[in-house]
Design an enzyme around this catalytic site. Structure first.
Site, PDB file in Angstrom:
ATOM      1  N   ASP A  25       0.838  -1.205   0.000  1.00 53.18           N
ATOM      2  CA  ASP A  25       0.000   0.000   0.000  1.00 53.18           C
ATOM      3  C   ASP A  25       0.874   1.257   0.000  1.00 53.18           C
ATOM      4  O   ASP A  25       0.368   2.377  -0.089  1.00 53.18           O
ATOM      5  CB  ASP A  25      -1.021  -0.004   1.154  1.00 53.18           C
ATOM      6  CG  ASP A  25      -0.383  -0.043   2.527  1.00 53.18           C
ATOM      7  OD1 ASP A  25       0.862  -0.111   2.620  1.00 53.18           O
ATOM      8  OD2 ASP A  25      -1.133   0.005   3.524  1.00 53.18           O
ATOM      9  N   ASP A  84      -0.979  -6.130  -0.110  1.00 49.56           N
ATOM     10  CA  ASP A  84      -1.404  -5.420   1.098  1.00 49.56           C
ATOM     11  C   ASP A  84      -2.911  -5.228   1.115  1.00 49.56           C
ATOM     12  O   ASP A  84      -3.502  -4.817   0.103  1.00 49.56           O
ATOM     13  CB  ASP A  84      -0.756  -4.026   1.136  1.00 49.56           C
ATOM     14  CG  ASP A  84       0.355  -3.949   2.160  1.00 49.56           C
ATOM     15  OD1 ASP A  84       0.350  -4.728   3.137  1.00 49.56           O
ATOM     16  OD2 ASP A  84       1.248  -3.102   1.973  1.00 49.56           O
ATOM     17  N   LYS A 110      -1.315  -9.285   3.089  1.00 51.60           N
ATOM     18  CA  LYS A 110      -0.616  -8.769   4.274  1.00 51.60           C
ATOM     19  C   LYS A 110      -1.533  -7.771   4.959  1.00 51.60           C
ATOM     20  O   LYS A 110      -2.206  -6.987   4.286  1.00 51.60           O
ATOM     21  CB  LYS A 110       0.705  -8.095   3.878  1.00 51.60           C
ATOM     22  CG  LYS A 110       1.423  -7.440   5.066  1.00 51.60           C
ATOM     23  CD  LYS A 110       2.858  -7.111   4.758  1.00 51.60           C
ATOM     24  CE  LYS A 110       3.080  -5.785   4.047  1.00 51.60           C
ATOM     25  NZ  LYS A 110       2.576  -4.590   4.766  1.00 51.60           N
ATOM     26  N   GLU A 161      -1.742  -5.156   8.683  1.00 55.95           N
ATOM     27  CA  GLU A 161      -1.002  -4.583   9.807  1.00 55.95           C
ATOM     28  C   GLU A 161      -1.677  -4.954  11.119  1.00 55.95           C
ATOM     29  O   GLU A 161      -2.881  -4.672  11.301  1.00 55.95           O
ATOM     30  CB  GLU A 161      -0.931  -3.058   9.653  1.00 55.95           C
ATOM     31  CG  GLU A 161      -0.140  -2.640   8.413  1.00 55.95           C
ATOM     32  CD  GLU A 161      -0.003  -1.134   8.274  1.00 55.95           C
ATOM     33  OE1 GLU A 161      -0.415  -0.385   9.203  1.00 55.95           O
ATOM     34  OE2 GLU A 161       0.523  -0.694   7.230  1.00 55.95           O
ATOM     35  N   GLU A 167       8.608  -3.803  11.117  1.00 55.22           N
ATOM     36  CA  GLU A 167       9.028  -2.498  10.593  1.00 55.22           C
ATOM     37  C   GLU A 167       9.461  -1.576  11.725  1.00 55.22           C
ATOM     38  O   GLU A 167       8.730  -1.390  12.719  1.00 55.22           O
ATOM     39  CB  GLU A 167       7.876  -1.840   9.801  1.00 55.22           C
ATOM     40  CG  GLU A 167       8.270  -0.455   9.267  1.00 55.22           C
ATOM     41  CD  GLU A 167       7.376   0.076   8.149  1.00 55.22           C
ATOM     42  OE1 GLU A 167       6.479  -0.654   7.707  1.00 55.22           O
ATOM     43  OE2 GLU A 167       7.614   1.229   7.731  1.00 55.22           O
TER      44      GLU A 167
HETATM   45  O1  KIV Z   1       3.493  -1.037   1.689  1.00 59.35           O
HETATM   46  C1  KIV Z   1       4.659  -1.404   1.768  1.00 59.35           C
HETATM   47  O2  KIV Z   1       5.489  -1.160   0.877  1.00 59.35           O
HETATM   48  C2  KIV Z   1       5.061  -2.145   2.949  1.00 59.35           C
HETATM   49  C3  KIV Z   1       6.512  -2.435   3.131  1.00 59.35           C
HETATM   50  C4  KIV Z   1       7.202  -1.201   3.534  1.00 59.35           C
HETATM   51  C5  KIV Z   1       6.757  -3.542   4.072  1.00 59.35           C
HETATM   52  O3  KIV Z   1       4.243  -2.499   3.744  1.00 59.35           O
END
Ligand code: KIV
Length: 265
Positions: A48, A87, A117, A119, A182
């Protein structure tokens, strides 16, 4: 290309026990995804972060599920080797398990990508478990969570050791197959990496993680504006692009391009 030739989720997870250090990068379109994939890295993330590096927003919050899917389709068409993770944008997994499964399901159905993915750790354990129970592989993202930027008051190193360990443990127990860590202290990343049996993929989390991830534009040196301390630029494409475009402009102005031989007789 059939996605079955790609690294699978179980193969990705087992790299930790095999001691195979994992490299991951973001990609957002067909051409770059093909180039990145042909280098043989293990994971490609349709991040994202596209909200900032592709769309020019200040945070990751504005990008929508439809926009992420649009880009993930391009990446999904390009990648033959790497595991491709997408994401889940804010707030596509915050509105209950049903909605989270519906949204993650759309990503898998429409994009040929293999995993999502999201968070969160302790606070998202229930959602991770629900997605995994629905057959949707989940990579968790602990430590600095950019989607929480307003609550955090900025992008800061996360130092609450107990909370970080609890988040990582909860994500693993909920069934995540890997996790991004992160912006956390090296030492906490080391402890988490030793504690959990799934791969940890660091970004600003030091050298002890099982793998690393960077935003492609940062690695290539084409990011404008603020660049975090943990970024290593392996190229200076901003200068190369500027030089190439300036030379093209000058040659067109001066009548040097195209030459007769560049055209058709
Ligand atoms: O969105 C993204 O690029 C990320 C990475 C920084 C892990 O979540």
């Amino acid at each position: 290309m059939p996605s079955s030739r790609r690294i699978t989720v179980p193969e990705f997870s087992s790299m930790k026990v095999e001691g195979h250090r994992i490299s991951m990068l973001t990609a957002y379109d067909y051409t770059m995804a093909q180039l990145v994939d042909s280098s043989g890295i293990e994971g490609i993330l349709v991040g994202d972060s596209m909200s900032m590096v592709v769309q020019g927003h200040e945070t990751t919050l504005p990008v929508t599920l439809d926009e992420i899917i649009y880009h993930a389709e391009m990446v999904g068409r390009a990648v033959e080797h790497a595991l491709v993770i997408v994401d889940m944008p804010f707030p596509s997994y915050h509105l209950g398990n049903h909605k989270a499964i519906e949204n993650a399901g759309r990503i898998l159905k429409q994009t040929r990508c293999q995993a999502v993915k999201l968070e969160g750790g302790t606070d998202q354990a229930e959602t991770i478990a629900a997605l995994v129970a629905a057959g949707i592989p989940v990579m968790a993202h602990c430590g600095l969570r950019p989607q929480n930027v307003h609550q955090l008051g900025g992008y800061r190193v996360q130092r609450n050791r107990e909370q970080l360990i609890a988040d990582a443990t909860a994500a693993e127990q909920a069934g995540a197959f890997a996790m991004v860590l992160e912006c956390i202290p090296n030492e906490v990343a080391r402890v988490i990496t030793e504690k959990v049996s799934i791969p940890t993929i660091g970004i600003g989390a030091g050298p002890h993680c099982d793998g690393q991830v960077l935003v492609l534009n940062d690695l290539l040196g084409i990011t404008s504006g603020y660049i975090p301390k943990f970024v290593k630029a392996y190229a200076d494409l901003k200068s190369d692009i500027s030089r190439a475009v300036t030379q093209y402009r000058d040659e067109v102005r001066e009548g040097q391009f195209p030459e007769k031989s560049d055209g058709y007789q």
